[in-house]
Design an enzyme around this catalytic site. Structure first.
Site, PDB file in Angstrom:
ATOM      1  N   GLU A 169      -0.025   4.038  10.435  1.00 31.96           N
ATOM      2  CA  GLU A 169      -1.453   4.179  10.091  1.00 31.96           C
ATOM      3  C   GLU A 169      -2.045   5.458  10.674  1.00 31.96           C
ATOM      4  O   GLU A 169      -3.196   5.485  11.127  1.00 31.96           O
ATOM      5  CB  GLU A 169      -2.245   2.958  10.563  1.00 31.96           C
ATOM      6  N   ARG A 182       9.769 -14.876  39.997  1.00 34.71           N
ATOM      7  CA  ARG A 182      11.018 -14.209  40.351  1.00 34.71           C
ATOM      8  C   ARG A 182      11.050 -13.953  41.861  1.00 34.71           C
ATOM      9  O   ARG A 182      10.129 -13.331  42.416  1.00 34.71           O
ATOM     10  CB  ARG A 182      11.126 -12.881  39.600  1.00 34.71           C
ATOM     11  N   ILE A 194       9.450  -4.307  35.237  1.00 36.12           N
ATOM     12  CA  ILE A 194       9.227  -5.415  36.159  1.00 36.12           C
ATOM     13  C   ILE A 194      10.283  -6.504  35.955  1.00 36.12           C
ATOM     14  O   ILE A 194      10.763  -7.114  36.919  1.00 36.12           O
ATOM     15  CB  ILE A 194       7.804  -5.981  35.974  1.00 36.12           C
ATOM     16  N   PHE A 242       0.879  -1.180   0.000  1.00 35.32           N
ATOM     17  CA  PHE A 242       0.000   0.000   0.000  1.00 35.32           C
ATOM     18  C   PHE A 242       0.907   1.218   0.000  1.00 35.32           C
ATOM     19  O   PHE A 242       1.534   1.531   1.010  1.00 35.32           O
ATOM     20  CB  PHE A 242      -0.867  -0.084   1.261  1.00 35.32           C
ATOM     21  N   GLU A 299       5.550   9.037   1.388  1.00 35.01           N
ATOM     22  CA  GLU A 299       6.692   9.471   0.591  1.00 35.01           C
ATOM     23  C   GLU A 299       7.661  10.219   1.508  1.00 35.01           C
ATOM     24  O   GLU A 299       7.318  10.554   2.645  1.00 35.01           O
ATOM     25  CB  GLU A 299       6.234  10.393  -0.542  1.00 35.01           C
TER      26      GLU A 299
END
Length: 349
Positions: free
Chosen positions: A332, A239, A306, A91, A95
């Site tokens: 987009e 963890r 985290i 598409f 430019e």
């Protein structure tokens, strides 16, 4: 690691019918709707945004313009392989000097002896250089309107067209497995019948395609946000810090609790349902894209935090999401453009 699109995965998606989800069965689709497409994109994006954007671009930017604006002959020739995942299409709107300001298009296409002669430089074009890319659709200035403005039309350019060159793939921050290239057209000639849609309606048609695409991008961003939460939850539960799971720390609990997914999902669901019902959805698509992309980027940042030092290591999925999610605020239509669309709907822009 190799920065290549795995075409075997694309083939598997094609076999599942994912590329044909929102198209009617009579043209080779699955008879579904945009909501179904969004569900598939969201699910894939939880794991890999590059593959999710390949599906999104293959449908929203590759096949949808042909389905919406193509002639019966163009549909019959191009849609079967696109909807089966056997071919992809690009598409070509952006430019070097025309991104958010798409009206600044400098690409020209002039008629000469029954052929369009195209000269252009396009950039950041997704799925434009794979082995199964069949063609690209190009927005180009084809003349002058009655008011003296640019007449912009859309033209189908097969990848084997002399004068059409696909540049080397970009060295991108993220979406490494997504195929993205700059394109150049130097006196590239295609038949006059390769005009896609009505002459002079190219810009308006592409804006409609972008509105739909923003729903799909919002679904993708929602999946990315969810993937970050899932990874962070698992890591925080396993963890150990100071003899206890990381998840016992209130600061981590609050970070997890504020990760937005539900609001992003509701936003794109609402926009998709409006679109599928044939109701106006432009503003709602902008809201969904803005909400979901912000959530994806915020969740990626917090999930990486985290994970601590491990979050900075490429072996962990949150590191990939951190790299990948930034483009969701740009592609987009930038989030600033979405804010402008929303502001205009309020009558203040």
């Amino acid at each position: 690691r190799t920065k290549t699109l795995p075409l075997d995965v694309v083939a598997q998606m094609g076999e599942l019918g994912l590329f044909g989800l929102p198209f009617p069965e009579e043209v080779g689709g699955q008879g579904g709707d945009y909501f179904a497409l969004g569900l598939a994109i969201e699910a894939i994006a939880r794991v890999d945004q590059s593959i999710a954007i390949t599906l999104e671009a293959g449908v929203s930017l590759g096949a949808m313009p042909v389905f919406r604006f193509g002639t019966d002959a163009q549909r019959a020739e191009l849609l079967p392989d696109l909807l089966a995942g056997k071919a992809l299409a690009g598409f070509c709107l952006t430019e070097p000097e025309a991104g958010s300001d798409a009206g600044a298009t400098r690409t020209t296409a002039l008629l000469d002896g029954g052929e369009w002669v195209i000269n252009a430089s396009k950039q950041f074009i997704t799925t434009s250089g794979t082995k199964i890319t069949r063609f690209v659709t190009v927005t180009a200035v084809t003349g002058t309107t009655a008011s003296g403005g640019k007449e912009v039309s859309t033209i189908i350019v097969p990848n084997v067209t002399p004068g059409f060159t696909v540049g080397p793939g970009y060295d991108k921050v993220g979406w490494h497995a997504s195929d993205t290239h700059p394109l150049s057209f130097e006196d590239a000639r295609v038949p006059e019948g390769n005009l896609l849609g009505e002459r002079g309606r190219g810009f308006a048609n592409f804006l409609h395609i972008l509105d739909e695409g923003r729903i799909a991008i919002a679904a993708l961003a929602t999946g990315a946000a969810e993937g970050c939460l899932e990874s962070a939850l698992e890591y925080a539960g396993t963890r150990s810090v100071f003899g206890e799971p990381l998840s016992t720390r209130q600061s981590i609990q609050f970070m997890l609790a504020r990760m937005r997914i539900h609001s992003a999902r509701l936003a794109w669901h609402h926009a998709a349902r409006l679109r599928d019902a044939g109701q106006p959805f432009k503003v709602e698509a902008a809201m969904a894209k803005l909400t979901a992309s912000d959530a994806a980027m915020d969740n990626a940042r917090d999930a990486t935090q985290i994970f601590g030092g491990n979050g900075f290591m490429n072996e962990y999925s949150v590191a990939r999401h951190y790299r990948d999610s930034k483009i969701l605020e740009i592609g987009e239509g930038t989030n600033e453009v979405q804010l402008l669309v929303i502001a205009r709907s309020l009558g203040v822009a």
